[in-house]
Design a protein around this motif. Structure first.
Motif, short mmCIF file in Angstrom:
data_model
loop_
_atom_site.label_atom_id
_atom_site.label_comp_id
_atom_site.label_asym_id
_atom_site.label_seq_id
_atom_site.Cartn_x
_atom_site.Cartn_y
_atom_site.Cartn_z
N ASP A 51 -10.27 -31.75 -9.31
CA ASP A 51 -11.03 -31.63 -10.55
C ASP A 51 -12.32 -30.86 -10.29
O ASP A 51 -12.72 -30.70 -9.13
CB ASP A 51 -11.38 -33.05 -11.05
CG ASP A 51 -11.54 -33.09 -12.55
OD1 ASP A 51 -11.46 -32.02 -13.20
OD2 ASP A 51 -11.75 -34.19 -13.08
N LEU A 52 -12.96 -30.43 -11.35
CA LEU A 52 -14.23 -29.71 -11.21
C LEU A 52 -15.27 -30.39 -12.07
O LEU A 52 -14.95 -30.95 -13.12
CB LEU A 52 -14.07 -28.27 -11.70
CG LEU A 52 -12.99 -27.44 -11.03
CD1 LEU A 52 -12.80 -26.14 -11.79
CD2 LEU A 52 -13.34 -27.16 -9.58
N LYS A 53 -16.49 -30.34 -11.60
CA LYS A 53 -17.59 -30.85 -12.42
C LYS A 53 -18.76 -29.90 -12.28
O LYS A 53 -19.03 -29.42 -11.18
CB LYS A 53 -17.99 -32.26 -11.95
CG LYS A 53 -19.17 -32.83 -12.73
CD LYS A 53 -19.54 -34.22 -12.21
CE LYS A 53 -20.86 -34.70 -12.80
NZ LYS A 53 -20.81 -34.98 -14.24
N ARG A 54 -19.41 -29.64 -13.38
CA ARG A 54 -20.64 -28.86 -13.31
C ARG A 54 -21.76 -29.70 -13.87
O ARG A 54 -21.59 -30.35 -14.90
CB ARG A 54 -20.52 -27.56 -14.13
CG ARG A 54 -21.77 -26.67 -14.01
CD ARG A 54 -21.76 -25.55 -15.02
NE ARG A 54 -21.60 -26.02 -16.37
CZ ARG A 54 -22.52 -26.69 -17.05
NH1 ARG A 54 -23.70 -26.94 -16.53
NH2 ARG A 54 -22.27 -27.13 -18.27
N GLN A 55 -22.86 -29.74 -13.18
CA GLN A 55 -24.06 -30.36 -13.77
C GLN A 55 -25.22 -29.41 -13.52
O GLN A 55 -25.57 -29.12 -12.38
CB GLN A 55 -24.34 -31.73 -13.18
CG GLN A 55 -25.58 -32.36 -13.81
CD GLN A 55 -25.43 -33.85 -14.10
OE1 GLN A 55 -24.32 -34.38 -14.11
NE2 GLN A 55 -26.54 -34.51 -14.34
N GLY A 56 -25.79 -28.91 -14.59
CA GLY A 56 -26.84 -27.91 -14.45
C GLY A 56 -26.30 -26.72 -13.69
O GLY A 56 -25.25 -26.18 -14.01
N PHE A 60 -19.21 -28.75 -8.58
CA PHE A 60 -18.55 -29.64 -7.62
C PHE A 60 -17.03 -29.41 -7.66
O PHE A 60 -16.43 -29.46 -8.74
CB PHE A 60 -18.83 -31.10 -7.95
CG PHE A 60 -20.30 -31.44 -7.91
CD1 PHE A 60 -20.90 -31.83 -6.72
CD2 PHE A 60 -21.10 -31.34 -9.05
CE1 PHE A 60 -22.26 -32.13 -6.66
CE2 PHE A 60 -22.45 -31.62 -9.01
CZ PHE A 60 -23.04 -32.02 -7.81
N LEU A 61 -16.46 -29.13 -6.48
CA LEU A 61 -15.00 -29.05 -6.37
C LEU A 61 -14.57 -30.41 -5.85
O LEU A 61 -14.78 -30.72 -4.67
CB LEU A 61 -14.57 -27.95 -5.39
CG LEU A 61 -15.23 -26.57 -5.50
CD1 LEU A 61 -14.68 -25.64 -4.41
CD2 LEU A 61 -14.98 -25.95 -6.88
N GLU A 62 -14.03 -31.24 -6.71
CA GLU A 62 -13.66 -32.60 -6.32
C GLU A 62 -12.24 -32.59 -5.75
O GLU A 62 -11.34 -32.03 -6.35
CB GLU A 62 -13.80 -33.53 -7.51
CG GLU A 62 -15.26 -33.55 -7.99
CD GLU A 62 -15.58 -34.55 -9.10
OE1 GLU A 62 -16.68 -35.11 -9.07
OE2 GLU A 62 -14.73 -34.74 -9.98
#
Ligand code: ZN
Length: 261
Positions: A51-56, A60-62
């Motif tokens: 999964d991927l997450k972006r914050q600001g 993040f490559l989970e």
């Protein structure tokens, strides 16, 4: 410098890698990745990107197993998905080789930026005191944060521990479209201005994402394509001026963005 719309586009690029296992990680610039290579290998080799997450401005490559690769793009970082075995880009710093001859390539002309291990994404975000993402923050949350702030509005918008994702460039655009002077103090803004500012923040970021953060594709009514001293303002006949706030150059139109006091 990559801001939220740029990083969101790198996330869209990285989506092509979701579901693939990482075969190897080649660090082509040893000075850049501040980790022993064995550590990255230990955590991520053979693991699928889940999964991927972006914050600001962080991506993040989970991966399987709960660990993530945290990427910050610094001043000039980019992320590309490559499935055609092209030559390695000149400024490649870190290459994630995936199954079936595919890869994700992190490049950067300058050494700022980072690739790190995040064993717990939420904790990593917490440790860096990252605020809520500018696209996620609710209107109520935005108003609350602004009312607590004692700074210039530009300082507020670019403070990553309050709202994450907006930098020097997009703050100028959001303020231009909201007709607010960048030095305006947050305490002097009316409720109506704050409401409008929130709406413009979302609109500017969403439109910029849609246009792949490519300045040449942004609407002609925007400041960004003319973000240069002496350029004609796209809204009036005035001229764009340079303004230094907290040591950084910004741009605005003194006719469209009058200061209240
Ligand atoms: Zn103007």
């Amino acid at each position: 410098m990559p801001e939220l719309p740029d990083v969101e586009n790198y996330k869209i690029e990285a989506e092509k890698a979701v579901g693939s296992a990482i075969r190897s990680i080649d660090i082509t610039d040893k000075k850049f990745v501040d980790l022993k290579k064995s550590d990255l290998d230990k955590y991520f080799i053979g693991k699928k990107i889940k999964d991927l997450k972006r914050q600001g401005k962080f991506l993040f490559l989970e991966t399987e197993g709960g660990n993530a690769i945290a990427i910050h793009f610094g001043m000039t970082g980019t992320l590309e998905f490559d499935d055609s075995n092209q030559e390695v880009p000149r400024y490649a710093k870190c290459i994630f080789q995936l199954e079936n001859d595919r890869r994700l390539v992190y490049s950067s002309r300058r050494k700022l930026g980072k690739v790190e291990i995040a064993t717990d994404t939420e904790q990593y975000i917490h440790d860096r005191e990252l605020g809520q993402d500018a696209l996620e923050i609710s209107k109520t949350g935005f108003i609350e944060a602004l009312k607590k702030s004692r700074s210039s509005i530009k300082g507020f918008l670019t403070n990553q521990s309050v709202i994450a994702g907006i930098g020097n460039v997009y703050a100028d655009e959001i303020l231009f479209q909201s007709r607010i002077h960048p030095r305006e103090q947050t305490k002097d803004l009316s409720d109506k201005q704050i409401g409008e500012l929130y709406g413009k923040m979302k609109k500017v970021l969403e439109k910029a994402i849609e246009k792949q953060a490519d300045v040449s594709r942004l609407p002609g009514s925007w400041l960004l394509p003319r973000r240069k001293e002496g350029e004609e303002c796209p809204q009036c006949s005035g001229r764009v001026e340079k303004i230094k706030i907290s040591g950084r150059n910004g741009y605005y139109c003194p006719d469209c963005q009058e200061k209240s006091t």
